[in-house]
Design an enzyme around this catalytic site. Structure first.
Site, mmCIF file in Angstrom:
data_model
loop_
_atom_site.group_PDB
_atom_site.id
_atom_site.type_symbol
_atom_site.label_atom_id
_atom_site.label_comp_id
_atom_site.label_asym_id
_atom_site.label_seq_id
_atom_site.Cartn_x
_atom_site.Cartn_y
_atom_site.Cartn_z
ATOM 1 N N GLU A 44 0.828 -1.206 0.000
ATOM 2 C CA GLU A 44 0.000 0.000 0.000
ATOM 3 C C GLU A 44 0.867 1.263 0.000
ATOM 4 O O GLU A 44 1.841 1.363 0.734
ATOM 5 C CB GLU A 44 -0.906 -0.001 1.234
ATOM 6 N N LYS A 117 -10.086 2.495 -2.179
ATOM 7 C CA LYS A 117 -10.258 1.934 -0.835
ATOM 8 C C LYS A 117 -11.569 2.389 -0.222
ATOM 9 O O LYS A 117 -11.866 3.594 -0.162
ATOM 10 C CB LYS A 117 -9.067 2.365 0.028
ATOM 11 N N CYS A 154 -5.779 -2.759 2.560
ATOM 12 C CA CYS A 154 -5.464 -2.647 3.984
ATOM 13 C C CYS A 154 -6.689 -2.734 4.899
ATOM 14 O O CYS A 154 -7.170 -3.833 5.149
ATOM 15 C CB CYS A 154 -4.664 -1.374 4.244
#
Length: 295
Positions: A44, A117, A154
């Site tokens: 990331e 995300k 994540c």
């Protein structure tokens, strides 16, 4: 879809020299491609230090448009090495509108798709809500020459709903670029509980959905520029799990790695025949799942 694919990943320690970080990634990608990798996954926000340890508007200068300089950089590498690359970038969509975005580069250098995300954390030293607007592209796999890639990023990895929706949309792999680590003041036992929880929940997504999981984390210490905390020691431990949650490979907790793992995609079909979780889902009874809490 190919039956078996060779997946490479780069677990890297970053510095404040963005050009050096990117050149080391390039070298790693070229090395993996020479060894036969077809798909290469990066961690990331891999171009820079993890800037979300502090809140400062100056860090928005790190963001860039998509397409932009970084997609051009990695597109050239993908085309030169005939590999598919999963990147993770700080996207400037418009003035004042930014996302944490994973871009998948096809082996001919074209952009296969992107994922923004969806779940954005806000914890000490992880002040992501200051920087990132939650994604609006949904949980949609990205079609590539190697199959449908279910990209999540994540904090998304803690949510079984995200993995499930990717699976229901036809993902053949679940892929998690990651930046997560230890706060130095935590006891060693607590640090290991956190790392094992992170690993276990993602292996659970593999089991529940009958899909391989690839999680690629950064590694090494990055100081807090504000000195309000003692910085983050990213715990590495990147791993590949099979469709029954079994470890195929687990990387070092402390060292950089540039590794290839072979994944048998066809095995997911067999596992889903043995464990038909999708068949037995009670979709007629799940309506309350969209509530924040059932009072």
């Amino acid at each position: 879809m190919q039956n078996k694919i060779k997946v490479g990943f780069i677990q890297q320690h970053n510095t404040n020299d963005i050009n050096d970080n990117m050149q080391r990634l390039k070298k790693g990608i070229e090395q993996l491609a020479k060894q036969g990798a077809q798909l290469i996954v990066l961690q990331e926000l891999h171009n820079s230090l993890y800037f979300c340890q502090i809140e400062t508007v100056n860090n928005f200068d790190l963001a860039e448009p998509i397409p932009g300089p970084s997609t051009a950089f990695f597109s050239e590498i993908a085309a030169s090495n005939n590999v598919v690359i999963v990147t993770s970038l700080f996207e400037k969509r418009a003035a004042g509108l930014y996302h944490n975005t994973s871009v998948v580069i096809e082996k001919d250098g074209s952009i296969a798709g992107k994922y923004r995300k969806m779940h954005i954390p806000d914890d000490p030293a992880y002040y992501e809500k200051f920087y990132f607007t939650p994604g609006d592209l949904g949980f949609t796999p990205i079609q590539t020459s190697l199959g449908k890639l279910g990209i999540l990023v994540c904090w998304d990895q803690w949510y079984p709903e995200a993995a499930r929706l990717m699976a229901l949309n036809g993902a053949e792999l679940l892929i998690y670029p990651t930046a997560i680590g230890y706060e130095s003041s935590d006891a060693e036992e607590e640090k290991q509980r956190q790392r094992e929880a992170w690993t276990t929940v993602q292996r659970g997504h593999a089991v529940a959905n009958g899909l391989p999981v690839i999680a690629v984390n950064r590694v090494g210490f990055e100081p807090d520029p504000s000195q309000q905390t003692q910085g983050i020691t990213f715990w590495g431990s990147s791993f590949v799990a099979g469709s029954q949650g079994e470890f195929i490979y687990r990387a070092s907790e402390t060292e950089e790695e540039c590794t290839i793992v072979e994944i048998d995609l066809q095995r997911s079909e067999q596992v889903r025949r043995w464990w038909p979780f999708l068949r037995d889902r009670r979709i007629d009874e799940y309506h309350n799942i969209t509530k924040r809490f059932i009072d």
